[in-house]
Scaffold this motif. Structure first.
Motif, PDB file in Angstrom:
ATOM      1  N   PHE A 298       0.801  -1.219   0.000  1.00 60.57           N
ATOM      2  CA  PHE A 298       0.000   0.000   0.000  1.00 60.57           C
ATOM      3  C   PHE A 298       0.836   1.272   0.000  1.00 60.57           C
ATOM      4  O   PHE A 298       0.298   2.378   0.016  1.00 60.57           O
ATOM      5  N   ASP A 299       2.158   1.091  -0.044  1.00 58.16           N
ATOM      6  CA  ASP A 299       3.071   2.211  -0.261  1.00 58.16           C
ATOM      7  C   ASP A 299       3.630   2.207  -1.678  1.00 58.16           C
ATOM      8  O   ASP A 299       4.516   2.987  -2.003  1.00 58.16           O
ATOM      9  N   GLY A 300       3.119   1.274  -2.510  1.00 63.13           N
ATOM     10  CA  GLY A 300       3.558   1.191  -3.892  1.00 63.13           C
ATOM     11  C   GLY A 300       4.836   0.406  -4.103  1.00 63.13           C
ATOM     12  O   GLY A 300       5.416   0.460  -5.190  1.00 63.13           O
ATOM     13  N   LEU A 301       5.273  -0.334  -3.086  1.00 66.28           N
ATOM     14  CA  LEU A 301       6.514  -1.099  -3.181  1.00 66.28           C
ATOM     15  C   LEU A 301       6.229  -2.567  -3.478  1.00 66.28           C
ATOM     16  O   LEU A 301       5.150  -3.088  -3.155  1.00 66.28           O
ATOM     17  N   SER A 302       7.195  -3.247  -4.101  1.00 66.66           N
ATOM     18  CA  SER A 302       7.040  -4.666  -4.379  1.00 66.66           C
ATOM     19  C   SER A 302       6.897  -5.437  -3.067  1.00 66.66           C
ATOM     20  O   SER A 302       7.573  -5.130  -2.073  1.00 66.66           O
ATOM     21  N   ALA A 303       6.032  -6.439  -3.063  1.00 69.60           N
ATOM     22  CA  ALA A 303       5.776  -7.217  -1.855  1.00 69.60           C
ATOM     23  C   ALA A 303       5.280  -8.592  -2.249  1.00 69.60           C
ATOM     24  O   ALA A 303       4.924  -8.847  -3.412  1.00 69.60           O
ATOM     25  N   GLU A 304       5.241  -9.481  -1.287  1.00 70.17           N
ATOM     26  CA  GLU A 304       4.699 -10.819  -1.505  1.00 70.17           C
ATOM     27  C   GLU A 304       3.203 -10.830  -1.191  1.00 70.17           C
ATOM     28  O   GLU A 304       2.737 -10.071  -0.319  1.00 70.17           O
ATOM     29  N   PRO A 305       2.434 -11.690  -1.872  1.00 73.52           N
ATOM     30  CA  PRO A 305       0.986 -11.735  -1.628  1.00 73.52           C
ATOM     31  C   PRO A 305       0.612 -11.935  -0.167  1.00 73.52           C
ATOM     32  O   PRO A 305      -0.347 -11.311   0.316  1.00 73.52           O
TER      33      PRO A 305
ATOM     34  N   MET B 179     -12.520 -11.478  10.510  1.00 74.21           N
ATOM     35  CA  MET B 179     -13.117 -10.491   9.603  1.00 74.21           C
ATOM     36  C   MET B 179     -14.616 -10.661   9.428  1.00 74.21           C
ATOM     37  O   MET B 179     -15.282  -9.773   8.902  1.00 74.21           O
ATOM     38  N   VAL B 180     -15.168 -11.796   9.847  1.00 77.96           N
ATOM     39  CA  VAL B 180     -16.559 -12.085   9.469  1.00 77.96           C
ATOM     40  C   VAL B 180     -17.559 -11.155  10.140  1.00 77.96           C
ATOM     41  O   VAL B 180     -18.602 -10.842   9.559  1.00 77.96           O
ATOM     42  N   ASP B 181     -17.270 -10.688  11.336  1.00 77.83           N
ATOM     43  CA  ASP B 181     -18.200  -9.757  11.978  1.00 77.83           C
ATOM     44  C   ASP B 181     -18.231  -8.435  11.232  1.00 77.83           C
ATOM     45  O   ASP B 181     -19.304  -7.859  10.993  1.00 77.83           O
ATOM     46  N   GLU B 182     -17.057  -7.948  10.851  1.00 78.63           N
ATOM     47  CA  GLU B 182     -16.982  -6.699  10.087  1.00 78.63           C
ATOM     48  C   GLU B 182     -17.687  -6.823   8.745  1.00 78.63           C
ATOM     49  O   GLU B 182     -18.373  -5.891   8.305  1.00 78.63           O
ATOM     50  N   ARG B 183     -17.539  -7.988   8.101  1.00 75.76           N
ATOM     51  CA  ARG B 183     -18.099  -8.179   6.761  1.00 75.76           C
ATOM     52  C   ARG B 183     -19.513  -8.746   6.789  1.00 75.76           C
ATOM     53  O   ARG B 183     -20.190  -8.759   5.754  1.00 75.76           O
ATOM     54  N   GLY B 184     -19.939  -9.281   7.928  1.00 73.36           N
ATOM     55  CA  GLY B 184     -21.267  -9.884   8.017  1.00 73.36           C
ATOM     56  C   GLY B 184     -21.385 -11.175   7.240  1.00 73.36           C
ATOM     57  O   GLY B 184     -22.447 -11.470   6.662  1.00 73.36           O
TER      58      GLY B 184
ATOM     59  N   ALA C 134      -3.837  -5.752   4.140  1.00 74.85           N
ATOM     60  CA  ALA C 134      -5.141  -5.272   3.669  1.00 74.85           C
ATOM     61  C   ALA C 134      -6.241  -5.468   4.694  1.00 74.85           C
ATOM     62  O   ALA C 134      -7.305  -4.845   4.592  1.00 74.85           O
ATOM     63  N   LEU C 135      -6.010  -6.296   5.699  1.00 79.18           N
ATOM     64  CA  LEU C 135      -7.021  -6.531   6.720  1.00 79.18           C
ATOM     65  C   LEU C 135      -7.345  -5.272   7.509  1.00 79.18           C
ATOM     66  O   LEU C 135      -8.413  -5.164   8.118  1.00 79.18           O
ATOM     67  N   ASP C 136      -6.452  -4.313   7.495  1.00 76.31           N
ATOM     68  CA  ASP C 136      -6.689  -3.056   8.203  1.00 76.31           C
ATOM     69  C   ASP C 136      -7.622  -2.119   7.444  1.00 76.31           C
ATOM     70  O   ASP C 136      -7.898  -1.013   7.911  1.00 76.31           O
ATOM     71  N   GLY C 137      -8.104  -2.539   6.299  1.00 74.76           N
ATOM     72  CA  GLY C 137      -9.038  -1.737   5.520  1.00 74.76           C
ATOM     73  C   GLY C 137      -8.650  -1.572   4.079  1.00 74.76           C
ATOM     74  O   GLY C 137      -9.478  -1.219   3.229  1.00 74.76           O
TER      75      GLY C 137
ATOM     76  N   LEU D   8      -9.506 -13.057  -1.407  1.00 74.55           N
ATOM     77  CA  LEU D   8     -10.894 -12.713  -1.105  1.00 74.55           C
ATOM     78  C   LEU D   8     -11.432 -13.532   0.067  1.00 74.55           C
ATOM     79  O   LEU D   8     -12.132 -13.003   0.940  1.00 74.55           O
ATOM     80  N   ALA D   9     -11.110 -14.816   0.093  1.00 71.18           N
ATOM     81  CA  ALA D   9     -11.551 -15.647   1.212  1.00 71.18           C
ATOM     82  C   ALA D   9     -10.895 -15.189   2.510  1.00 71.18           C
ATOM     83  O   ALA D   9     -11.532 -15.156   3.569  1.00 71.18           O
ATOM     84  N   SER D  10      -9.628 -14.829   2.453  1.00 75.54           N
ATOM     85  CA  SER D  10      -8.930 -14.336   3.642  1.00 75.54           C
ATOM     86  C   SER D  10      -9.576 -13.072   4.191  1.00 75.54           C
ATOM     87  O   SER D  10      -9.526 -12.813   5.399  1.00 75.54           O
ATOM     88  N   TRP D  11     -10.175 -12.287   3.313  1.00 76.61           N
ATOM     89  CA  TRP D  11     -10.819 -11.039   3.715  1.00 76.61           C
ATOM     90  C   TRP D  11     -12.300 -11.229   4.020  1.00 76.61           C
ATOM     91  O   TRP D  11     -13.049 -10.249   4.138  1.00 76.61           O
ATOM     92  N   ALA D  12     -12.736 -12.495   4.136  1.00 82.30           N
ATOM     93  CA  ALA D  12     -14.130 -12.817   4.464  1.00 82.30           C
ATOM     94  C   ALA D  12     -15.109 -12.264   3.436  1.00 82.30           C
ATOM     95  O   ALA D  12     -16.246 -11.915   3.763  1.00 82.30           O
ATOM     96  N   ASP D  13     -14.668 -12.208   2.202  1.00 79.97           N
ATOM     97  CA  ASP D  13     -15.526 -11.692   1.128  1.00 79.97           C
ATOM     98  C   ASP D  13     -16.505 -12.778   0.685  1.00 79.97           C
ATOM     99  O   ASP D  13     -16.103 -13.927   0.470  1.00 79.97           O
ATOM    100  N   PRO D  14     -17.769 -12.454   0.514  1.00 78.11           N
ATOM    101  CA  PRO D  14     -18.734 -13.484   0.126  1.00 78.11           C
ATOM    102  C   PRO D  14     -18.442 -14.112  -1.230  1.00 78.11           C
ATOM    103  O   PRO D  14     -18.710 -15.304  -1.434  1.00 78.11           O
ATOM    104  N   ILE D  15     -17.865 -13.347  -2.149  1.00 78.63           N
ATOM    105  CA  ILE D  15     -17.537 -13.908  -3.463  1.00 78.63           C
ATOM    106  C   ILE D  15     -16.371 -14.881  -3.326  1.00 78.63           C
ATOM    107  O   ILE D  15     -16.337 -15.934  -3.979  1.00 78.63           O
ATOM    108  N   GLY D  16     -15.416 -14.567  -2.468  1.00 80.91           N
ATOM    109  CA  GLY D  16     -14.324 -15.504  -2.218  1.00 80.91           C
ATOM    110  C   GLY D  16     -14.822 -16.801  -1.614  1.00 80.91           C
ATOM    111  O   GLY D  16     -14.425 -17.892  -2.038  1.00 80.91           O
TER     112      GLY D  16
END
Length: 238
Positions: free
Chosen positions: A22-29, A121-126, A36-39, A69-77
């Motif tokens: 999120f600072d535009g630098l190369s990183a591992e997934p 994450m599931v409470d935040e995402r419902g 990204a869990l912080d928002g 997406l699954a890690s972020w509790a996304d319904p599509i994931g």
């Protein structure tokens, strides 16, 4: 995240989504997904949803998109995990990741890890119900695919409580496969032992019997150690 072939490189879209922090630098997934869990997941989600749904996209990219997406509790994931588990042998992005020590496909092991660890994450995402269904879908194929010790990521109390019947059925099918000498290509015994141990408190009589049945099916040293640590050292001697 999984190892990919040494010459594989993410395309520009995937690089921007999961190989750039999120600072535009190369990183591992792994790091991008965790940060990204912080928002930050909000700004990356739509691009990953598009990538996941693109049947012409790089299979490795689609797999990583599903994990994120699954890690972020996304319904599509979660829905993609359920769909993948419904036909694991037909999954176009299966085999994009291999365990570095045993060179065994561990696609579903990574999905189990993502689903299990999305708990916070599931409470935040419902999406608690969607997470449960994704976990259930993976449990139901645990006698057919490699989860190894990442099976433990599916064994949080709320999942075990809701999926007792699915867990015991997977164990019964898996023991039958081991007893029949079916060629597997992965260590089924250890993940069955983890399931049995998870049910020991709520179904002690069944678990005691399942331990004996699994040990008799010669599940391998790792499974026997797992059983011995929770169910008595005599199992090592069978």
């Amino acid at each position: 995240m999984p190892d990919t072939a040494s010459r594989w490189e993410p395309d520009p879209v995937l690089r921007a989504l999961l190989f750039t922090d999120f600072d535009g630098l190369s990183a591992e997934p792994d790091d991008v997904i965790a940060d990204a869990l912080d928002g930050g997941y909000v700004e990356r989600t739509q691009g990953l949803v598009t990538l996941l749904g693109d049947e012409n996209a790089d299979p490795a990219g689609r797999f990583l998109a599903c994990c994120a997406l699954a890690s972020w509790a996304d319904p599509i994931g979660y829905a993609a995990v359920v769909e993948a588990a419904a036909a694991p042998d037909e999954l176009t992005w299966r085999g994009q990741t291999y365990d570095r020590f045993h060179s065994q496909d561990d696609t579903f092991a990574h999905l189990a890890e993502a689903v299990g660890r999305s708990r916070d994450m599931v409470d935040e995402r419902g999406t608690a119900a969607e997470r449960l269904e994704a976990a259930r879908a993976l449990i139901r194929i645990a006698d057919r695919v490699r989860l190894d010790r990442r099976a433990d990521d599916l064994l949080y109390p709320e999942i075990v409580s809701a999926c007792r019947a699915d867990l015991s059925a997977a164990v019964d099918r898996g023991i039958a496969r081991l007893a029949a000498g079916a060629p597997l290509g992965f260590d089924l015994g250890v993940q069955l032992a983890l399931f049995i141990n998870a049910l020991a408190e709520s179904r002690p009589a069944w678990a005691a019997d399942a331990r004996q049945r699994l040990a008799a099916a010669r599940p391998g040293d790792r499974a026997l150690r797992e059983l011995a640590e929770s169910g008595g050292s005599s199992l090592r001697l069978m």
